[in-house]
Scaffold this motif. Structure first.
Motif, mmCIF file in Angstrom:
data_model
loop_
_atom_site.group_PDB
_atom_site.id
_atom_site.type_symbol
_atom_site.label_atom_id
_atom_site.label_comp_id
_atom_site.label_asym_id
_atom_site.label_seq_id
_atom_site.Cartn_x
_atom_site.Cartn_y
_atom_site.Cartn_z
ATOM 1 N N PHE A 180 90.423 71.566 -9.360
ATOM 2 C CA PHE A 180 89.665 70.742 -8.542
ATOM 3 C C PHE A 180 90.583 70.187 -7.505
ATOM 4 N N CYS A 181 91.874 69.520 -7.942
ATOM 5 C CA CYS A 181 92.702 68.828 -6.934
ATOM 6 C C CYS A 181 93.060 69.914 -5.933
ATOM 7 N N ALA A 182 93.238 71.089 -6.165
ATOM 8 C CA ALA A 182 93.665 72.264 -5.322
ATOM 9 C C ALA A 182 92.383 72.342 -4.135
ATOM 10 N N ALA A 183 91.198 72.262 -4.663
ATOM 11 C CA ALA A 183 89.957 72.511 -3.616
ATOM 12 C C ALA A 183 90.076 71.417 -2.859
ATOM 13 N N VAL A 184 90.147 70.246 -3.254
ATOM 14 C CA VAL A 184 90.069 68.982 -2.456
ATOM 15 C C VAL A 184 91.165 69.157 -1.248
ATOM 16 N N SER A 185 92.421 69.316 -1.761
ATOM 17 C CA SER A 185 93.584 69.796 -0.779
ATOM 18 C C SER A 185 93.200 70.810 0.406
ATOM 19 N N ASP A 186 92.481 71.879 -0.032
ATOM 20 C CA ASP A 186 92.057 72.775 0.905
ATOM 21 C C ASP A 186 90.921 72.377 1.698
#
Length: 255
Positions: free
Chosen positions: A63-69
């Motif tokens: 999820f955190c990676a998606a937010v960063s993306d």
């Protein structure tokens, strides 16, 4: 204009995606893709650090990676409360029951928080965002409900803006003035709520399309219901056809 901020067009469309957290990851991902289908690659995504006390978003690396993306791709990441619920809130009063039991389902977290409690939660949220490299220019309280004086606290903490259901509130000197503009939004908790919000949004959009700003606030389940999905499609298509250009809250207040 603030360096690095894209100027907002004369007619702006702000789509905000509320209640982003690991449990809504799939739904928010679908909404981001849904918007991209219209060429809308800029929205304001409202992230809740510990949704309903179910643990920190930091526990979910995907999820955190998606937010960063999403942020890298042009979307704005916004702090949206901290817990998004009424646990650890002051005892209910007769004056708050409408807002906490009917208008929301025990989710008006910042409605009546003492100032120092609010400050601590905001500081925790900012620290979490900073640890992930997410830029928190704005804060939006769950259900847009805030205690008196919270806007002053947000300004002291250098948030650039906050919003209510019917207005955008710049908080720092030199930013765009307060803008009165009600947001289109839906309630999915019951069939009558879905019907009522659809009828209201049809009426409200008839007024907003003649202005210079359309705000559309989506929650994770909104696209699940065919009638609501069709109306959202119609609003987006009509707005883009009329020349409304997608932007974010942060860029709108900084124009």
């Amino acid at each position: 204009m603030i360096r690095g901020v894209t100027a907002s067009p004369a007619k702006s469309l702000i789509v905000s995606l509320h209640d982003a957290h690991p449990g809504s990851h799939a739904a928010i991902t679908e909404q981001v893709a849904f918007l991209a289908g219209y060429g809308i690659t800029r929205s304001s995504i409202l992230v809740v650090p510990e949704f309903h006390h179910r643990g920190s978003v930091l526990q979910d690396k995907n999820f955190c990676a998606a937010v960063s993306d999403w942020q890298t791709g042009g979307h704005e990441i916004v702090l949206h409360g901290y817990f998004h619920d009424r646990q650890e809130s002051p005892p209910e009063k007769l004056s708050t029951l409408f807002w906490t039991r009917l208008y929301t389902n025990h989710e008006a977290e910042f409605l009546d928080l003492p100032r120092e409690t609010a400050r601590l939660r905001l500081e925790r949220g900012l620290a979490l965002f900073k640890s992930q490299g997410w830029n928190a220019r704005g804060f939006v309280a769950p259900a847009w409900l805030m205690a008196d004086g919270l806007t002053n606290l947000l300004a002291e903490m250098n948030f650039a803006y906050t919003t209510r259901l019917r207005e955008i509130i710049p908080l720092l000197p030199g930013l765009h003035r307060l803008k009165t503009s009600p947001s289109l939004c839906y309630s999915t908790r019951a069939g009558w709520r879905r019907i009522a919000s659809g009828l209201w949004n049809k009426h409200l959009y008839g007024q907003l399309r003649e202005t210079d700003l359309v705000r559309l606030s989506l929650h994770p389940r909104d696209l699940e219901f065919p009638l609501m999905r069709r109306q959202i499609d119609q609003i987006l298509r009509a707005s883009l056809k009329r020349g409304f250009q997608p932007t974010t809250y942060g860029d709108y207040v900084a124009r």
